[in-house]
Motif scaffolding. Structure first.
Motif, mmCIF file in Angstrom:
data_model
loop_
_atom_site.group_PDB
_atom_site.id
_atom_site.type_symbol
_atom_site.label_atom_id
_atom_site.label_comp_id
_atom_site.label_asym_id
_atom_site.label_seq_id
_atom_site.Cartn_x
_atom_site.Cartn_y
_atom_site.Cartn_z
ATOM 1 N N ARG A 64 -0.289 -0.979 0.998
ATOM 2 C CA ARG A 64 0.652 -0.480 1.992
ATOM 3 C C ARG A 64 1.344 0.788 1.496
ATOM 4 O O ARG A 64 1.543 1.749 2.239
ATOM 5 C CB ARG A 64 1.695 -1.573 2.273
ATOM 6 N N VAL A 65 1.707 0.833 0.188
ATOM 7 C CA VAL A 65 2.336 2.024 -0.372
ATOM 8 C C VAL A 65 1.369 3.202 -0.349
ATOM 9 O O VAL A 65 1.720 4.324 0.021
ATOM 10 C CB VAL A 65 2.825 1.744 -1.803
ATOM 11 N N ASP A 66 0.107 2.951 -0.778
ATOM 12 C CA ASP A 66 -0.885 4.042 -0.771
ATOM 13 C C ASP A 66 -1.071 4.587 0.628
ATOM 14 O O ASP A 66 -1.126 5.810 0.836
ATOM 15 C CB ASP A 66 -2.219 3.524 -1.325
ATOM 16 N N GLY A 67 -1.190 3.700 1.600
ATOM 17 C CA GLY A 67 -1.386 4.164 2.969
ATOM 18 C C GLY A 67 -0.186 4.934 3.488
ATOM 19 O O GLY A 67 -0.321 5.951 4.178
ATOM 20 N N ALA A 68 1.022 4.462 3.139
ATOM 21 C CA ALA A 68 2.224 5.158 3.591
ATOM 22 C C ALA A 68 2.337 6.536 2.968
ATOM 23 O O ALA A 68 2.744 7.508 3.609
ATOM 24 C CB ALA A 68 3.462 4.331 3.249
ATOM 25 N N LEU A 95 9.042 14.038 1.318
ATOM 26 C CA LEU A 95 7.820 13.238 1.333
ATOM 27 C C LEU A 95 8.130 11.794 0.988
ATOM 28 O O LEU A 95 7.600 10.862 1.592
ATOM 29 C CB LEU A 95 6.810 13.835 0.332
ATOM 30 N N LEU A 96 9.027 11.588 -0.006
ATOM 31 C CA LEU A 96 9.381 10.230 -0.383
ATOM 32 C C LEU A 96 10.123 9.520 0.741
ATOM 33 O O LEU A 96 9.906 8.343 1.015
ATOM 34 C CB LEU A 96 10.241 10.269 -1.650
ATOM 35 N N LEU A 97 11.019 10.267 1.430
ATOM 36 C CA LEU A 97 11.712 9.690 2.587
ATOM 37 C C LEU A 97 10.729 9.257 3.652
ATOM 38 O O LEU A 97 10.844 8.189 4.249
ATOM 39 C CB LEU A 97 12.703 10.699 3.159
ATOM 40 N N ALA A 98 9.746 10.118 3.920
ATOM 41 C CA ALA A 98 8.751 9.785 4.930
ATOM 42 C C ALA A 98 7.948 8.562 4.519
ATOM 43 O O ALA A 98 7.603 7.709 5.337
ATOM 44 C CB ALA A 98 7.824 10.979 5.160
ATOM 45 N N THR A 99 7.617 8.468 3.228
ATOM 46 C CA THR A 99 6.869 7.304 2.744
ATOM 47 C C THR A 99 7.675 6.026 2.959
ATOM 48 O O THR A 99 7.161 5.017 3.451
ATOM 49 C CB THR A 99 6.551 7.482 1.250
#
Length: 798
Positions: free
Chosen positions: A112-116, A137-141
């Protein structure tokens, strides 16, 4: 009318929640295009952080349905995302999840983290902005891991980001003027149509397009800005502040409220009173509206804004009864460091000011400090005076300074003289204006309108609360009642208890009188006294038993109105919605709760009626007579169908809301060996779609226990008392020697007088027989088609 938005452009705020290591943001604001309001995230790297994994793990756990959200919350209450233990390890230590479940959820969380991350890197929503690309980018993830915010709510960590300057939105509006609905010294109000949203609005603009001073413009903007910052249901909302592109005329649009004001309602109320309509609800409606005004002004005060022109004309009541405070043109932001002068207040002419232009407000509702021109003393308590003036108008039908105005006109002193009287005169009395005003409300008005500001209510909500206390029949803080008023108010507020005390006093009086007479009377007089006591107890017992029947009837009607009942009917009729099993489980839960709350109830059931008078159990919850605390829900395998059920036949003939009470045992009832006599209460249930009788709800109660409790409540008896059904079969009995006890099966009243026995064998109808100083027999019916109840009391001659 084309419009361009006035004032600073508002940034588009985007917030979401994510669990992470975070540090307090710097005190100084950043200038990045995408910066943080209160918290900031850790610096990202190429590896998956423990916090990211925890977030994804929690999200995957919630998505999987392995445990409910409440169970997860209970197990993470003693865990922090900022600690050294991961969420998976914490749940494993608590044995909340099995090891194989944890491993599976971990693998899904990492995926799920990789996909996000891949999705966030490919998107553009968070990629813009100077100096914050990695953080964006981290916020978007994290948003993709927890877009709904449920994980954030569960774990209690929030990270918020602001939109940058590139996220600002510029809009243009267009309004078509329809007709003018108001005109004042500063501006005029139009009914207009918002072309963009196709809705009607009220549009206020400065009257003159040319020669308007900067002070006028600033005052107009000030009015719009103050009103716009007050976000309250009872304060008129501002939609837009703008400037007409063609004429450059300043305007603002607000909600269109119509023309019905509190002043109109006050006039109508007092006209009705003069015509003889003394409906107290009319006054209560006005006072309720007034309380809403108090709350609205209290909210404005909490935002450091005072209105300074409160009057019934500035309170609008819309078509649905909502109360709205309008006309904030004289409003002021309270600032202890600012000074307002007469020159400042006189820059704009207004019909709400005196001809001299030196006094703010409306003279008829003006506070003394306003009339005196002491602008530096105007504060929250000035508005409280205005609220008291509105209450004065509601209860008396006159403005507080109406008499002062009339005297000023008659004496020829004019407006100056009137203002002088208001500034230095006494507080007006509502009772002097109208003698029908309640003294307590007059005292509330006097306190709110006290000459000294410190003597008034210090908060608008305190004034509203005092009015609510008066409406509830409670004493108000502004009025000291005398003893008679306290007694009268207490009696009005406790009518049932008063009736009980009066009845108790009457019983005591009868007992005392009887005791006084007993000393001088012979044995027959004493026997007559016991007979009177027996008669009173029989009547009391009848009332108690009728109360039991009434209570059961109310509860069975309640069960018939439950939503799961209609849900089951709809499911059986093939209508869309939840299935029958779901509705049945909900109904079982409700029935179980009712049995726990009512220890005398034996069963609760919902039955469907079949052709031929059959009754099919749908839901049945029952109490174990041997262990009353044990309540069981009958599974479907044990549900029964009663063929040719007489109760079902009788209930099917009832109208909606009618109730059938029966003492006749049913085929599905167990044979009680615990001395229980079942009182069955049933009411029909009709299909909402077809309107036909679908079935019935049934309550079976242990009437024997209730009867025994009522008999025990009578205390020590000096006579025999029997409670039986309408045919003479005894349920319970009591006498001086053996007290209260239940009857044996099929027991009849011994030595029943012949006149009573003949009545029992005759037509089933109510009767009352008594022979002075011997016996009383009373049969009554709570259900005309039932067996009825017989109460029989008998004295023994000494």
């Amino acid at each position: 009318m084309a419009a361009s938005t006035m004032g600073p452009e508002s940034n588009f705020q985007r917030s979401f929640c994510a669990m992470a290591d975070f540090q307090p943001a710097s005190d100084s604001p950043t200038t990045d295009g995408n910066h943080f309001a209160e918290t900031r995230l850790w610096e990202p790297d190429d590896t998956i952080s423990r916090q990211e994994e925890d977030i994804a793990f929690a999200a995957e756990l919630m998505r999987s349905g392995i445990a409910s959200e409440r169970e997860i919350a209970a197990n993470v209450s003693d865990w922090s995302i900022h600690g050294n233990v991961s969420l998976a390890e914490h749940l494993q230590k608590r044995s909340f999840l099995k090891p194989e479940q944890i491993d599976s959820l971990r693998q899904l969380a990492l995926q799920r983290v990789d996909g996000a991350r891949m999705s966030a890197a490919g998107g553009s929503e968070f990629g813009s902005g100077s100096g914050g690309g990695g953080q964006s980018l981290l916020l978007a993830t994290l948003e993709r891991l927890d877009g709904s915010g449920r994980v954030a709510k569960l774990l209690g960590v929030t990270v918020a980001s602001r939109g940058g300057e590139q996220d600002a939105r510029v809009m243009e509006g267009r309004y078509e003027l329809i007709r003018k609905i108001g005109q004042g010294g500063l501006g005029r109000v139009w009914l207009a149509r918002d072309v963009n949203l196709n809705r009607y609005v009220a549009l206020k603009e400065i009257s003159r397009s040319k020669g308007v001073s900067d002070a006028v413009v600033q005052r107009f903007k000030h009015e719009a800005e103050i009103t716009g910052r007050l976000d309250h249901p009872s304060i008129v909302p501002i939609y837009q502040l703008g400037e007409d592109v063609a004429s450059k005329r300043l305007f603002y649009a607000m909600r269109f409220l119509g023309r019905s004001t509190l002043e109109d309602s006050i006039i109508e109320y007092h006209e009705r009173r003069e015509d003889g309509d003394e409906d107290p609800m009319l006054l209560r409606h006005l006072l309720t509206a007034f309380v809403n005004v108090c709350h609205a002004i209290g909210y404005a005060h909490s935002r450091k804004v005072i209105h300074r022109d409160l009057k019934p004309e500035n309170v609008v009541i819309d078509s649905f009864g909502q109360v709205i405070v309008i006309d904030w043109g004289l409003a002021k932001v309270v600032d202890e460091t600012s000074v307002e002068s007469l020159m400042d207040s006189g820059t704009i002419g207004s019909g709400d000011r005196t001809a001299e232009g030196q006094v703010l407000g409306t003279p008829l509702y003006m506070a003394p400090e306003q009339a005196a021109g002491r602008l530096d003393e105007l504060d929250y308590r000035t508005d409280i005076y205005g609220l008291g003036a509105i209450l004065f108008a509601i209860v008396s039908g006159h403005a507080p300074h109406e008499k002062t105005q009339r005297d000023s006109v008659n004496s020829g002193v004019g407006a100056r003289g009137m203002i002088s009287v208001i500034a230095g005169g006494e507080t007006p009395s509502a009772r002097e204006a109208s003698s029908s005003v309640d003294p307590a409300l007059d005292a509330v008005c006097r306190k709110a309108m006290a000459r000294r500001r410190y003597a008034r209510y210090q908060r608008a909500t305190d004034l509203g609360e005092d009015v609510q206390r008066w409406m509830a029949g409670e004493p108000v803080t502004a009025y000291r009642e005398n003893h008679w008023q306290r007694v009268n108010r207490w009696v009005s507020s406790h009518q049932r208890l008063t009736q009980f005390l009066i009845a108790a006093a009457m019983v005591v009086l009868v007992v005392l009188t009887t005791m006084a007479m007993t000393a001088r009377q012979n044995r027959l007089a004493a026997l007559h006294t016991r007979f009177s006591q027996m008669n009173g107890d029989v009547r009391e017992l009848q009332i108690q038993l009728r109360g039991v029947a009434t209570e059961l009837s109310r509860d069975v009607r309640f069960t018939a109105s439950l939503p799961p009942i209609e849900g089951i009917i709809a499911a059986r009729n093939g209508q869309e919605g939840e299935d029958e099993e779901t509705w049945r489980e909900r109904l079982q839960t409700i029935f179980t709760g009712m049995l726990r709350s009512n220890p005398d109830y034996l069963t609760l059931g919902f039955e469907a009626m079949k052709n031929g008078g059959d009754a099919e159990d749908i839901v049945r919850v029952e109490r174990n007579p041997a262990y009353p605390s044990l309540i069981r829900v009958l599974p479907q395998s044990r549900l029964k169908t009663i063929e040719s059920d007489p109760l079902a036949d009788q209930v099917a003939l009832l109208e909606p809301g009618d109730v059938k009470l029966s003492l006749e045992p049913r085929k599905q009832d167990p044979i009680d060996s615990f001395g229980l006599e079942r009182l069955i209460v049933a009411t029909p249930v009709f299909s909402g779609a077809s309107g036909e009788c679908f079935g019935m709800t049934v309550i079976e109660a242990d009437i024997s226990t209730r009867v025994q409790e009522v008999l025990a409540g009578l205390g020590t008896l000096e006579y025999e008392l029997f409670v039986a059904d309408g045919e003479g079969q005894v349920w319970a009995m009591a006498d001086p020697e053996r007290g209260v006890r239940m009857a044996a099966s099929a027991q009849k009243i011994p030595d029943l007088p012949e006149a009573v026995a003949e009545k029992l064998m005759g037509k089933p109808q109510p009767f009352e027989l008594h022979v002075e100083d011997q016996y009383i027999a009373r049969r009554f019916y709570v259900d005309p088609t039932g067996r009825g109840v017989l109460l029989f009391g008998r004295l023994h001659a000494e």
